[in-house]
Scaffold this active site. Structure first.
Site, PDB file in Angstrom:
ATOM      1  N   TYR A 158      24.082  27.008  41.611  1.00 43.68           N
ATOM      2  CA  TYR A 158      24.395  25.964  40.631  1.00 43.68           C
ATOM      3  C   TYR A 158      24.328  24.553  41.237  1.00 43.68           C
ATOM      4  O   TYR A 158      23.546  23.713  40.766  1.00 43.68           O
ATOM      5  CB  TYR A 158      25.756  26.255  39.980  1.00 43.68           C
ATOM      6  N   LYS A 205      21.284  21.722  40.470  1.00 41.60           N
ATOM      7  CA  LYS A 205      21.694  20.424  39.917  1.00 41.60           C
ATOM      8  C   LYS A 205      21.260  19.286  40.849  1.00 41.60           C
ATOM      9  O   LYS A 205      20.775  18.243  40.402  1.00 41.60           O
ATOM     10  CB  LYS A 205      23.213  20.385  39.703  1.00 41.60           C
TER      11      LYS A 205
HETATM   12  P1  NDP Z   1      25.552  23.310  26.319  1.00 38.93           P
HETATM   13  O1  NDP Z   1      25.343  24.696  26.837  1.00 38.93           O
HETATM   14  O2  NDP Z   1      26.592  23.112  25.291  1.00 38.93           O
HETATM   15  O3  NDP Z   1      24.172  22.725  25.749  1.00 38.93           O
HETATM   16  C1  NDP Z   1      23.000  22.807  26.482  1.00 38.93           C
HETATM   17  C2  NDP Z   1      21.803  22.283  25.730  1.00 38.93           C
HETATM   18  O4  NDP Z   1      20.635  22.773  26.428  1.00 38.93           O
HETATM   19  C3  NDP Z   1      21.685  22.787  24.285  1.00 38.93           C
HETATM   20  O5  NDP Z   1      21.099  21.811  23.484  1.00 38.93           O
HETATM   21  C4  NDP Z   1      20.763  23.987  24.434  1.00 38.93           C
HETATM   22  O6  NDP Z   1      20.019  24.316  23.274  1.00 38.93           O
HETATM   23  C5  NDP Z   1      19.818  23.501  25.507  1.00 38.93           C
HETATM   24  N1  NDP Z   1      19.171  24.658  26.116  1.00 38.93           N
HETATM   25  C6  NDP Z   1      19.753  25.681  26.767  1.00 38.93           C
HETATM   26  N2  NDP Z   1      18.832  26.608  27.104  1.00 38.93           N
HETATM   27  C7  NDP Z   1      17.648  26.145  26.640  1.00 38.93           C
HETATM   28  C8  NDP Z   1      16.310  26.656  26.670  1.00 38.93           C
HETATM   29  N3  NDP Z   1      16.002  27.812  27.243  1.00 38.93           N
HETATM   30  N4  NDP Z   1      15.337  25.919  26.094  1.00 38.93           N
HETATM   31  C9  NDP Z   1      15.627  24.725  25.517  1.00 38.93           C
HETATM   32  N5  NDP Z   1      16.860  24.193  25.442  1.00 38.93           N
HETATM   33  C10 NDP Z   1      17.872  24.902  26.015  1.00 38.93           C
HETATM   34  O7  NDP Z   1      25.810  22.395  27.593  1.00 38.93           O
HETATM   35  P2  NDP Z   1      26.946  21.300  27.800  1.00 38.93           P
HETATM   36  O8  NDP Z   1      26.815  20.250  26.768  1.00 38.93           O
HETATM   37  O9  NDP Z   1      28.248  21.983  28.010  1.00 38.93           O
HETATM   38  O10 NDP Z   1      26.525  20.741  29.232  1.00 38.93           O
HETATM   39  C11 NDP Z   1      25.531  19.749  29.352  1.00 38.93           C
HETATM   40  C12 NDP Z   1      25.222  19.582  30.822  1.00 38.93           C
HETATM   41  O11 NDP Z   1      26.439  19.334  31.530  1.00 38.93           O
HETATM   42  C13 NDP Z   1      24.610  20.823  31.459  1.00 38.93           C
HETATM   43  O12 NDP Z   1      23.585  20.443  32.311  1.00 38.93           O
HETATM   44  C14 NDP Z   1      25.757  21.425  32.238  1.00 38.93           C
HETATM   45  O13 NDP Z   1      25.314  22.145  33.375  1.00 38.93           O
HETATM   46  C15 NDP Z   1      26.523  20.187  32.651  1.00 38.93           C
HETATM   47  N6  NDP Z   1      27.931  20.415  32.950  1.00 38.93           N
HETATM   48  C16 NDP Z   1      28.689  21.199  32.128  1.00 38.93           C
HETATM   49  C17 NDP Z   1      30.024  21.432  32.414  1.00 38.93           C
HETATM   50  C18 NDP Z   1      30.882  22.265  31.498  1.00 38.93           C
HETATM   51  O14 NDP Z   1      32.100  22.342  31.734  1.00 38.93           O
HETATM   52  N7  NDP Z   1      30.325  22.869  30.457  1.00 38.93           N
HETATM   53  C19 NDP Z   1      30.652  20.835  33.602  1.00 38.93           C
HETATM   54  C20 NDP Z   1      29.774  19.965  34.360  1.00 38.93           C
HETATM   55  C21 NDP Z   1      28.455  19.782  34.037  1.00 38.93           C
HETATM   56  P3  NDP Z   1      20.482  25.530  22.284  1.00 38.93           P
HETATM   57  O15 NDP Z   1      21.666  24.991  21.526  1.00 38.93           O
HETATM   58  O16 NDP Z   1      19.307  25.752  21.460  1.00 38.93           O
HETATM   59  O17 NDP Z   1      20.863  26.673  23.180  1.00 38.93           O
END
Ligand code: NDP
Length: 240
Positions: free
Chosen positions: A137, A141
């Site tokens: 991870y 990143k």
């Molecule tokens: P979400 O999982 O809620 O959303 C991720 C987005 O990426 C969605 O729009 C999703 O689309 C899209 N996505 C995922 N897989 C694919 C794919 N195969 N093809 C195209 N689009 C895809 O993420 P968060 O908003 O929670 O997190 C955003 C960022 O922040 C991420 O990079 C995460 O690693 C990082 N982060 C998150 C933390 C947490 O606590 N959650 C902590 C620190 C960093 P769809 O809805 O269609 O799946």
């Protein structure tokens, strides 16, 4: 946070939220669209969504194939600012799937955006990102951060939030839920230590969009969690 800023005229900007269906994407879309912040807001993702909230009608949903993003150059023309909120988990997508979304798709987005004149690129990365880590991870990143920084945008903002809270995530992520419960007391005692409210992150991203930091000429800016909180306060006090 540097207090000397030059304000950009927000209404003149055309922006795109890439990964608008995720928790970060939705928080940004809500803040931007319900306050009419920009002249145009594209909502870019892999699927169309029928949202109940009225404000979503002001955004332009655009569906792309992230494996062939070079075929969607037209979409990225005249977009001044990109908010890249893409991401998945190893549990959901496997190791290769995680690399594909969190590195390839992020880098593909930056590539096509840079080619088409995007000025500001905002990437939601993660606390602990480190390209030299032996853990999947933080390593992926860190590599994504490095790749995005190389594209030479006028400004690249990399955000490193901690555990995101205040989300209405539909899927259950057991580990995250347990950690969220455990961090509750710290959200009051030491708010920046372990968690990042999703709205705080969105507001920090908007502060950096509107204001150019005069003392820092750095094209590439790394925004750690405490700075996310500071930038969000500036949004509340001076921008909104
Ligand atoms: P979400 O999982 O809620 O959303 C991720 C987005 O990426 C969605 O729009 C999703 O689309 C899209 N996505 C995922 N897989 C694919 C794919 N195969 N093809 C195209 N689009 C895809 O993420 P968060 O908003 O929670 O997190 C955003 C960022 O922040 C991420 O990079 C995460 O690693 C990082 N982060 C998150 C933390 C947490 O606590 N959650 C902590 C620190 C960093 P769809 O809805 O269609 O799946």
């Amino acid at each position: 946070m540097n207090p000397n800023f030059v304000k950009i005229e927000p209404k003149s900007l055309s922006v795109a939220i890439v990964g608008f269906t995720g928790e970060c994407g939705k928080a940004l879309a809500k803040e931007i669209l319900s306050n009419d912040l920009f002249s145009r807001t594209l909502l870019i993702g892999r699927r169309k969504v029928d949202f109940d909230q009225e404000f979503y009608k002001k955004g332009e949903q655009t569906i792309v194939d992230f494996d062939k993003l070079e075929e969607y150059e037209e979409v990225f023309k005249n977009v001044d600012v990109i908010y890249c909120c893409l991401g998945t988990t190893r549990a959901k997508a496997g190791v290769d799937g995680f690399r594909k979304v969190d590195f390839d798709y992020v880098n593909n987005t930056a590539t096509v955006a840079a080619k088409n004149g995007c000025k500001q690129f905002h990437l939601v990365s993660s606390s602990g990102a480190n390209k030299n880590s032996s853990l999947l991870y933080p390593q992926v990143k860190g590599l994504a951060e490095e790749a995005v920084n190389k594209h030479g945008f006028d400004k690249t903002f990399i955000y490193r939030p901690k555990l995101l809270i205040g989300t209405d995530r539909e899927e259950s992520r057991v580990g995250e839920s347990i950690f969220r419960a455990l961090t509750k007391p710290f959200q009051y005692i030491a708010p920046t230590l372990l968690t990042t409210p999703i709205d705080t992150l969105a507001k920090a991203m908007l502060t950096n969009t509107f204001l150019n930091n005069k003392l820092s000429d750095d094209k590439n800016q790394l925004i750690e969690n405490s700075m996310i909180f500071e930038a969000s306060e500036i949004y509340e006090k001076f921008i909104k």
